[in-house]
Design an enzyme around this catalytic site. Structure first.
Site, short mmCIF file in Angstrom:
data_model
loop_
_atom_site.label_atom_id
_atom_site.label_comp_id
_atom_site.label_asym_id
_atom_site.label_seq_id
_atom_site.Cartn_x
_atom_site.Cartn_y
_atom_site.Cartn_z
N ASP A 128 43.02 -35.71 46.49
CA ASP A 128 42.83 -34.26 46.61
C ASP A 128 44.02 -33.53 46.04
O ASP A 128 45.15 -34.01 46.10
CB ASP A 128 42.62 -33.86 48.08
N SER A 129 43.76 -32.38 45.43
CA SER A 129 44.80 -31.50 44.91
C SER A 129 45.68 -32.27 43.93
O SER A 129 45.18 -32.85 42.97
CB SER A 129 45.59 -30.88 46.06
N ALA A 130 47.01 -32.30 44.15
CA ALA A 130 47.86 -33.09 43.27
C ALA A 130 47.44 -34.56 43.27
O ALA A 130 47.51 -35.23 42.23
CB ALA A 130 49.32 -32.95 43.69
#
Length: 301
Positions: free
Chosen positions: A142-144
């Site tokens: 998720d995300s980075a």
């Protein structure tokens, strides 16, 4: 549709205290306090190591089979850990009935780019050594961590390693040049971030290094040869175009890709399983996608 749930979530996120002048240590402590939910009931969590790094292994119990999911947590490459993402990773484990290993990769600024990519690659290489078949492995993040999952695949491809069955990424950060139109168009709509937040994470992670490097910004890279991808994002996030452009690039490079954008939802809304109906539904979709990808890969052996 759950409009009232989405409104409540937006209000809750906007009411969270902001500390723009926090040190890295303070930001990490705050993030750990905010994301402290345990893995769901029925999921066993134990310490492990993978690729020379600490990790958490989450096990659904029973007959989990040979499949394994490598999870890479979010946090802008600066904050977060497998512990902060145990609840989200555990929801995937519960739905997939698959063993998951969440990697504690090195964080910036102490360990800037490409340290996280090196750790992701080392972890994936060890899973390949442990596994009888590459298609028993999948990646998620998720995300980075979503961007890192794609970067790990690129690094593995470039080393000639076999690809896993699939990858699932939630609100991936995949363009560190910060040139997506949503960086401006979603200003004020995103209840979590403003542009300066993202710029600060980038500064810690990259320093003076090239933000357009393929494993820093996979949305700008040649994605040829990657496995099937599922990309999920909310419409109310600065990084929306990171997901859209990653999907477009994958499609243009002949990669099977599914893009899901859910209206009125924020960055990594999948954290809100049990609070927002669509979060659980998105995780259900991810579990089905992974099962189908594993089955399709196994059928081609």
């Amino acid at each position: 549709m759950s409009r009232s749930q989405r409104r409540d979530l937006d209000a809750l996120l906007r009411s969270a205290p902001k500390a723009p002048d926090a040190t890295v240590a303070e930001a990490r402590a705050s993030f750990a306090q905010m994301f402290n939910a345990p893995a769901p009931d029925g999921v066993t969590v134990r310490d492990a190591t993978l690729g020379g790094r600490p990790a958490l292994e989450l096990d659904p119990g029973g007959q989990a089979g040979d499949r394994v999911l490598l999870y890479l947590h979010g946090g802008g490459y600066v904050v977060g850990s497998p512990r902060t993402h145990a609840a989200l990773a555990g929801e995937l484990v519960r739905r997939t009935r698959t063993r998951l290993v969440s990697l504690d990769y090195r964080l910036a600024p102490e360990h800037p780019f490409p340290a996280a990519v090196e750790d992701g690659l080392a972890a994936y290489r060890e899973l390949l050594q442990r596994s009888a078949h590459p298609d028993d492995i999948a990646l998620a993040g998720d995300s980075a961590g979503g961007g890192l999952a794609i970067a790990t695949l690129l690094a593995a491809r470039d080393e000639g390693l076999p690809m896993p069955a699939a990858a699932v990424v939630f609100s991936p950060w995949t363009d560190l040049t910060l040139t997506g139109a949503s960086m401006e168009s979603k200003h004020g709509i995103d209840p979590i971030f403003v542009r300066s937040d993202i710029e600060e994470y980038r500064r810690h992670y990259l320093g003076q290094q090239d933000p357009s490097a393929p494993t820093a910004s996979p949305a700008l890279a040649d994605l040829t040869g990657l496995p099937p991808l599922l990309i999920q994002a909310g419409s109310n996030e600065l990084l929306l175009d990171d997901a859209i452009r990653l999907a477009a690039r994958a499609g243009s490079d002949d990669v099977d890709v599914t893009l899901q954008i859910l209206g009125g939802l924020p960055h990594v809304f999948q954290h809100q399983s049990g609070f927002v109906d669509e979060a659980g539904q998105a995780l259900d979709d991810a579990a089905r996608f992974l099962a189908q990808a594993h089955d399709a890969a196994r059928a081609e052996r």
